[in-house]
Structure formats: structure tokens, C-alpha cells
Design a protein around this motif. Structure first.
Motif, PDB file in Angstrom:
ATOM      1  N   ARG A  17       7.409 -73.732  33.125  1.00  0.00           N
ATOM      2  CA  ARG A  17       8.339 -74.037  32.033  1.00  0.00           C
ATOM      3  C   ARG A  17       8.018 -75.391  31.398  1.00  0.00           C
ATOM      4  N   ASP A  18       7.704 -76.369  32.219  1.00  0.00           N
ATOM      5  CA  ASP A  18       7.330 -77.685  31.708  1.00  0.00           C
ATOM      6  C   ASP A  18       6.080 -77.599  30.838  1.00  0.00           C
ATOM      7  N   ILE A  19       5.112 -76.834  31.292  1.00  0.00           N
ATOM      8  CA  ILE A  19       3.869 -76.676  30.545  1.00  0.00           C
ATOM      9  C   ILE A  19       4.132 -75.927  29.238  1.00  0.00           C
ATOM     10  N   GLN A  20       4.975 -74.901  29.281  1.00  0.00           N
ATOM     11  CA  GLN A  20       5.315 -74.157  28.070  1.00  0.00           C
ATOM     12  C   GLN A  20       6.006 -75.073  27.052  1.00  0.00           C
ATOM     13  N   ASN A  21       6.921 -75.900  27.523  1.00  0.00           N
ATOM     14  CA  ASN A  21       7.612 -76.832  26.627  1.00  0.00           C
ATOM     15  C   ASN A  21       6.640 -77.843  26.029  1.00  0.00           C
ATOM     16  N   ARG A  22       5.753 -78.354  26.862  1.00  0.00           N
ATOM     17  CA  ARG A  22       4.756 -79.322  26.391  1.00  0.00           C
ATOM     18  C   ARG A  22       3.808 -78.670  25.378  1.00  0.00           C
ATOM     19  N   TYR A  23       3.392 -77.435  25.642  1.00  0.00           N
ATOM     20  CA  TYR A  23       2.525 -76.712  24.720  1.00  0.00           C
ATOM     21  C   TYR A  23       3.223 -76.512  23.373  1.00  0.00           C
ATOM     22  N   LYS A  24       4.478 -76.088  23.408  1.00  0.00           N
ATOM     23  CA  LYS A  24       5.225 -75.865  22.173  1.00  0.00           C
ATOM     24  C   LYS A  24       5.343 -77.162  21.383  1.00  0.00           C
ATOM     25  N   GLN A  25       5.605 -78.247  22.081  1.00  0.00           N
ATOM     26  CA  GLN A  25       5.720 -79.543  21.421  1.00  0.00           C
ATOM     27  C   GLN A  25       4.410 -79.925  20.728  1.00  0.00           C
ATOM     28  N   ARG A  26       3.279 -79.787  21.417  1.00  0.00           N
ATOM     29  CA  ARG A  26       1.975 -80.123  20.834  1.00  0.00           C
ATOM     30  C   ARG A  26       1.636 -79.164  19.695  1.00  0.00           C
ATOM     31  N   TYR A  27       1.968 -77.898  19.867  1.00  0.00           N
ATOM     32  CA  TYR A  27       1.727 -76.912  18.814  1.00  0.00           C
ATOM     33  C   TYR A  27       2.502 -77.292  17.550  1.00  0.00           C
ATOM     34  N   ASP A  28       3.768 -77.657  17.718  1.00  0.00           N
ATOM     35  CA  ASP A  28       4.594 -78.049  16.579  1.00  0.00           C
ATOM     36  C   ASP A  28       4.006 -79.267  15.862  1.00  0.00           C
ATOM     37  N   ILE A  29       3.537 -80.227  16.627  1.00  0.00           N
ATOM     38  CA  ILE A  29       2.948 -81.436  16.040  1.00  0.00           C
ATOM     39  C   ILE A  29       1.710 -81.091  15.225  1.00  0.00           C
ATOM     40  N   TRP A  30       0.778 -80.383  15.844  1.00  0.00           N
ATOM     41  CA  TRP A  30      -0.487 -80.095  15.167  1.00  0.00           C
ATOM     42  C   TRP A  30      -0.320 -79.117  14.015  1.00  0.00           C
ATOM     43  N   SER A  31       0.575 -78.153  14.148  1.00  0.00           N
ATOM     44  CA  SER A  31       0.773 -77.210  13.037  1.00  0.00           C
ATOM     45  C   SER A  31       1.463 -77.902  11.861  1.00  0.00           C
ATOM     46  N   THR A  32       2.358 -78.843  12.141  1.00  0.00           N
ATOM     47  CA  THR A  32       2.992 -79.603  11.064  1.00  0.00           C
ATOM     48  C   THR A  32       1.960 -80.473  10.354  1.00  0.00           C
ATOM     49  N   LEU A  33       1.092 -81.119  11.116  1.00  0.00           N
ATOM     50  CA  LEU A  33       0.033 -81.932  10.510  1.00  0.00           C
ATOM     51  C   LEU A  33      -0.889 -81.068   9.662  1.00  0.00           C
ATOM     52  N   ASP A  34      -1.224 -79.887  10.139  1.00  0.00           N
ATOM     53  CA  ASP A  34      -2.079 -78.976   9.381  1.00  0.00           C
ATOM     54  C   ASP A  34      -1.412 -78.549   8.077  1.00  0.00           C
ATOM     55  N   ARG A  35      -0.143 -78.173   8.147  1.00  0.00           N
ATOM     56  CA  ARG A  35       0.589 -77.775   6.940  1.00  0.00           C
ATOM     57  C   ARG A  35       0.685 -78.937   5.956  1.00  0.00           C
ATOM     58  N   TRP A  36       0.909 -80.152   6.468  1.00  0.00           N
ATOM     59  CA  TRP A  36       0.978 -81.336   5.612  1.00  0.00           C
ATOM     60  C   TRP A  36      -0.349 -81.545   4.872  1.00  0.00           C
ATOM     61  N   GLN A  37      -1.446 -81.451   5.607  1.00  0.00           N
ATOM     62  CA  GLN A  37      -2.751 -81.669   4.991  1.00  0.00           C
ATOM     63  C   GLN A  37      -3.063 -80.605   3.944  1.00  0.00           C
ATOM     64  N   GLU A  38      -2.655 -79.371   4.194  1.00  0.00           N
ATOM     65  CA  GLU A  38      -2.848 -78.308   3.204  1.00  0.00           C
ATOM     66  C   GLU A  38      -2.047 -78.588   1.935  1.00  0.00           C
ATOM     67  N   LYS A  39      -0.782 -78.991   2.094  1.00  0.00           N
ATOM     68  CA  LYS A  39       0.064 -79.306   0.943  1.00  0.00           C
ATOM     69  C   LYS A  39      -0.511 -80.492   0.177  1.00  0.00           C
ATOM     70  N   LYS A  40      -0.885 -81.523   0.899  1.00  0.00           N
ATOM     71  CA  LYS A  40      -1.425 -82.739   0.281  1.00  0.00           C
ATOM     72  C   LYS A  40      -2.687 -82.417  -0.520  1.00  0.00           C
ATOM     73  N   HIS A  41      -3.538 -81.566   0.030  1.00  0.00           N
ATOM     74  CA  HIS A  41      -4.752 -81.159  -0.682  1.00  0.00           C
ATOM     75  C   HIS A  41      -4.393 -80.386  -1.952  1.00  0.00           C
ATOM     76  N   LYS A  42      -3.457 -79.469  -1.835  1.00  0.00           N
ATOM     77  CA  LYS A  42      -3.037 -78.673  -2.999  1.00  0.00           C
ATOM     78  C   LYS A  42      -2.482 -79.583  -4.089  1.00  0.00           C
ATOM     79  N   TRP A  43      -1.596 -80.507  -3.707  1.00  0.00           N
ATOM     80  CA  TRP A  43      -1.000 -81.403  -4.685  1.00  0.00           C
ATOM     81  C   TRP A  43      -2.054 -82.314  -5.315  1.00  0.00           C
ATOM     82  N   GLY A  44      -2.999 -82.764  -4.507  1.00  0.00           N
ATOM     83  CA  GLY A  44      -4.001 -83.702  -4.991  1.00  0.00           C
ATOM     84  C   GLY A  44      -5.075 -83.073  -5.855  1.00  0.00           C
ATOM     85  N   THR A  45      -5.243 -81.770  -5.768  1.00  0.00           N
ATOM     86  CA  THR A  45      -6.296 -81.104  -6.539  1.00  0.00           C
ATOM     87  C   THR A  45      -5.755 -80.258  -7.682  1.00  0.00           C
TER      88      THR A  45
END
Length: 119
Positions: A17-45
Motif C-alpha cells: 500500500r505504501d508503494i502504491q501510494n508513493r507510485y501514485k504520487q510520483r505519477y501525478d507529479i510527472w504527468s502534471t509536468l508533462d501536461r504543463w509542458q504540452e500546454k506551454k508548447h502549444k501556447w508558445g507556438t
């Protein structure tokens, strides 16, 4: 379930359970960063007149809330980077909203460029 069926001691999977929670937390962080970079690229181009700056403002505000919460919960280099990126974009939003005003006419743009001493 199988442990009860075979009448053996039931294992507590607390580490899992601890590992699942930690995985979800890291997944949320990296997927949010990925979505941000995609939006930023779209807006900038994309040309400014093709962007809906009101939607862009709402998305930046939503990213800010998410990045702030992630950083508050995790406080690592990735969440700090994400929060800094969103803060930087957020500070420019009033100017972007003004320049993205659909009511700006050619003469308005001429005055803006003249004020910047650009042809």
C-alpha cells in the motif's frame, strides 16, 4: 482471500500500500509536468489570435493550484521546478489577456508596436 480459504495467516500488505501510494504520487507529479509542458508548447507556438486567453488563464490557475498542492505534499526538485514554471507563466497572464483581446484592431496593434518602437 486465498489465505483465509487455506486457513493460513492473513498477510498485511502495508508495504504494498505504501508503494502504491508513493507510485501514485510520483505519477501525478510527472504527468502534471508533462501536461504543463504540452500546454506551454502549444501556447508558445500558436499565434496569439488563435488562443482563447480566458481558457488559458483558467488552465494556468488550475495548474498553479495543482503544482502548489503537489509541492506542499512532496517538496522535491521536480515539484519545485513545476511550481516555478507555472508561477512564471502566471505573472505574464494579465499582459497575455490584454494582448489576446479579440477587440483589438489593426490601429491598436500599430500603437502597441509604436510604443515598443517596433515597425
Amino acid at each position: 482471500e486465498y489465505q483465509r480459504l487455506f486457513e493460513i495467516p492473513v498477510s498485511e500488505w502495508t508495504n504494498l500500500r505504501d508503494i502504491q501510494n508513493r507510485y501514485k504520487q510520483r505519477y501525478d507529479i510527472w504527468s502534471t509536468l508533462d501536461r504543463w509542458q504540452e500546454k506551454k508548447h502549444k501556447w508558445g507556438t500558436s499565434p496569439l489570435d488563435t488562443l482563447d486567453v480566458e481558457v488559458m488563464r483558467d488552465e494556468v490557475n488550475e495548474f498553479f493550484k495543482t503544482a502548489f498542492t503537489l509541492h506542499k505534499d512532496t517538496k522535491d526538485d521536480v515539484t519545485e521546478y513545476l511550481l516555478d514554471c507555472v508561477k512564471e507563466e502566471k505573472q505574464y497572464m494579465p499582459v497575455i489577456i490584454d494582448l489576446g483581446n479579440k477587440n483589438l484592431k489593426r490601429e491598436h496593434w500599430a500603437k502597441i508596436f509604436a510604443g515598443m518602437q517596433k515597425p
